[in-house]
Design an enzyme around this catalytic site. Structure first.
Site, short mmCIF file in Angstrom:
data_model
loop_
_atom_site.label_atom_id
_atom_site.label_comp_id
_atom_site.label_asym_id
_atom_site.label_seq_id
_atom_site.Cartn_x
_atom_site.Cartn_y
_atom_site.Cartn_z
N SER A 179 -2.41 7.69 -8.23
CA SER A 179 -3.29 8.29 -7.23
C SER A 179 -4.36 9.19 -7.81
CB SER A 179 -2.46 9.09 -6.22
OG SER A 179 -1.83 8.19 -5.36
N ARG A 220 0.04 14.36 -12.48
CA ARG A 220 -0.68 13.31 -11.75
C ARG A 220 -1.42 13.79 -10.50
NH1 ARG A 220 4.90 12.25 -11.25
NH2 ARG A 220 5.73 12.35 -9.13
N MET A 249 0.86 -1.20 0.00
CA MET A 249 0.00 0.00 0.00
C MET A 249 0.88 1.24 0.00
SD MET A 249 -2.11 1.33 3.38
CE MET A 249 -3.72 0.59 3.14
N ASN A 250 0.52 2.24 -0.85
CA ASN A 250 1.02 3.59 -0.61
C ASN A 250 -0.15 4.56 -0.54
OD1 ASN A 250 1.95 2.93 -3.56
ND2 ASN A 250 2.01 5.13 -3.59
N ASP A 251 -0.10 5.68 -1.21
CA ASP A 251 -1.02 6.80 -0.95
C ASP A 251 -2.49 6.43 -0.70
OD1 ASP A 251 1.26 7.72 -2.13
OD2 ASP A 251 0.27 8.73 -3.79
C1 FRU Z 1 3.07 9.64 -4.22
C2 FRU Z 1 3.05 8.98 -5.57
C3 FRU Z 1 2.05 9.69 -6.47
C4 FRU Z 1 1.72 8.64 -7.48
C5 FRU Z 1 1.74 7.38 -6.65
C6 FRU Z 1 2.22 6.16 -7.38
O1 FRU Z 1 3.44 8.82 -3.18
O2 FRU Z 1 4.35 9.01 -6.13
O3 FRU Z 1 2.52 10.88 -7.03
O4 FRU Z 1 0.49 8.85 -8.07
O5 FRU Z 1 2.61 7.65 -5.55
O6 FRU Z 1 2.03 5.01 -6.63
#
Ligand code: FRU
Length: 489
Positions: free
Chosen positions: A98, A164, A36-38
């Site tokens: 994101s 983005r 998981m990220n954002d």
């Molecule tokens: C921020 C980011 C966003 C991108 C996403 C990719 O953490 O780099 O800019 O959309 O993560 O996973």
């Protein structure tokens, strides 16, 4: 449904069910399985809060981005929903990056996200463009005409290589979104777009840019009114430390506070501050609750250190505790959502004059909400106060307050980590009306410290075995304090 999405849904249902609850924090959301990220698409829709997230179910490292999905009614207890998006069309074949969500007037939920697509012959040549998916809160259909915001809608100097993280909202009968780009001078820029239907967009203006001061590319913008101000939240890459020590280098988070003239679409920046002073906080996103609270959640990790972080579970990455935002003395402040109080148990309150070391009966654990109020005005001879937690004879993390410098030192170097990464943070902490309050929330390895009722916040991860549960307090010189401790269940 595409094969890719179906495969992800089958995989996560099977593998997610095999992860025991005690392998996860109590109320910090983790991915169903994998990476998981954002936070993405944080919104209130049909009686529940929805939180999507950047997701790679098949491994605990970043990979082709999907959107995971969870829902909650109290912002604490989450239920997983099936994976919402997979990179399964030409417009997003290299990843569903994101984005955000907004309920439409017709009852549908709209997801506006960044589709990463092949742009040249080599696989490295990709463009990031904004795509739309429309659904019922579980299943989403991508627009055949994606991207809905293509490179042709970039203003002079913008770049589709870095374009983005749209934040969409609906207001005055129209959709609006802000998107980041990196311009020809390597500056992060926040672009404003408008649309009558979330499909046909026009570029309106550039709201702000980093102006060589706050990092380079700005990721994950959010833009909303809060009390009498307008806030622009961004997550800059490549920050330099500021001379006053307020901003640390690397991946940062910044709140720009100002005024917004809606008619002219003009944002006037008045003040700038870090959103969080900790080691693990990035890409925050907010929503408005039905009772009018602006609530923020962020990824509780940091790109700079994430690749060497231990992989102890079948999941990796987590969200912060959702926090209520408010303004005080011209600053953005944060408090844990008030729903947290429903988890309080075994409350212990003590008033003490501490001189030396103390451990208080019942004040211990790794799932707790502890507030220590230091009566600085009544304690002129206190030279230093230290709060240690997640402690045993081998491990400890400490927060040390120096009345002389009105500074707080956070130090997790003794938490059990074997990694040579930033473990220290310093932040300003001056008593307010003679008192300094420290509210510490622990949920296993997740730590969130709220100073002076949310004036400054520090989020960090620990790497400490669960049995290190001790809490001790230390004062050099007599210190009057009050302590309120709740365990969280
Ligand atoms: C921020 C980011 C966003 C991108 C996403 C990719 O953490 O780099 O800019 O959309 O993560 O996973």
């Amino acid at each position: 449904m595409s094969h890719k999405l179906e495969e992800a849904r089958i995989y996560e249902a099977r593998e997610g069910a095999a992860i025991p609850a005690h392998d996860r924090p109590l109320f910090h959301l983790t991915p169903r399985v994998g990476w998981m990220n954002d936070p993405n698409g944080f919104c209130y829709y049909q009686g529940a809060y929805h939180l999507f997230y950047q997701y790679y179910p098949y491994d605990t490292v970043w990979g082709p981005m999907h959107w995971g999905h969870a829902v909650t009614t109290d912002l604490l207890h989450w239920d997983y929903r099936p994976c919402a998006l997979a990179p399964d069309t030409d417009a997003d074949a290299k990843g569903c990056f994101s984005g955000t969500a907004v309920p439409a007037p017709d009852g549908k939920l709209l997801l506006l996200y960044t589709g990463v697509q092949q742009a040249g012959d080599s696989p490295e040549e990709v463009h990031q463009l904004q795509c739309l998916a429309v659904g019922d809160g579980t299943d989403f259909v991508k627009e055949a005409a994606n991207p809905v915001i293509g490179a042709d809608l970039l203003p002079e100097g913008g770049s589709a290589v870095d374009f983005r993280d749209p934040k969409i909202w609906y207001e005055d009968g129209r959709y609006h979104c802000v998107v980041s780009t990196r311009d020809a001078h390597d500056q992060g820029r926040i672009l404003l777009y408008e649309s009558p239907d979330a499909r046909r967009w026009t570029y309106r203006t550039t709201l702000d840019s980093c102006r060589n001061e706050y990092g380079k590319m700005w990721e994950c913008p959010d833009f909303f009114p809060l009390e009498d101000k307008q806030l622009l939240l961004v997550s800059p890459q490549e920050m330099e430390a500021s001379p006053d020590g307020e901003f640390h280098p690397g991946f940062g988070t910044v709140a720009l506070l100002g005024r917004y003239d809606k008619t002219e679409a003009r944002f006037t920046r008045e003040a700038v501050q870090p959103i969080d002073y900790g080691t693990d906080f990035y890409a925050p996103q907010t929503l408005l609750t039905p009772d009018g609270r602006r609530v923020m959640v962020a990824w509780m990790e940091n790109w700079a250190t994430v690749n060497e972080a231990p992989r102890r579970h079948k999941w990796f990455g987590r969200m912060t505790l959702p926090r209520e935002l408010f303004l005080r003395d011209g600053r953005l402040c944060q408090r844990p959502v008030r729903e947290l109080e429903t988890l309080w148990q075994n409350t212990i309150t003590r008033r003490e004059t501490l001189d030396g070391d103390a451990v208080y009966e019942g004040v211990a654990g790794r799932r707790l909400d502890l507030t220590v109020t230091l009566d600085a005005a009544a304690s002129p001879d206190c030279r230093r106060f230290t709060l240690c937690f997640a402690e045993n004879d081998r491990y400890r993390t400490r927060v040390e307050w120096s009345p002389l410098y009105n500074e707080l030192l956070f130090d997790r170097s003794g938490c059990g980590t074997r990694r040579d990464i930033p473990h220290l943070r310093r932040l300003k902490a001056a008593p307010q009306n003679g008192r300094l309050t420290l509210r510490l929330i622990l949920d296993g390895d997740c730590l969130e410290l709220f100073v002076n009722d949310g004036q400054r916040v520090l989020s960090a991860l620990l790497d400490t075995p669960a049995e290190a549960e001790g809490i001790s307090l230390h004062s050099e010189g007599p210190l009057a304090l009050e302590l309120v401790h709740h365990t969280l269940h």
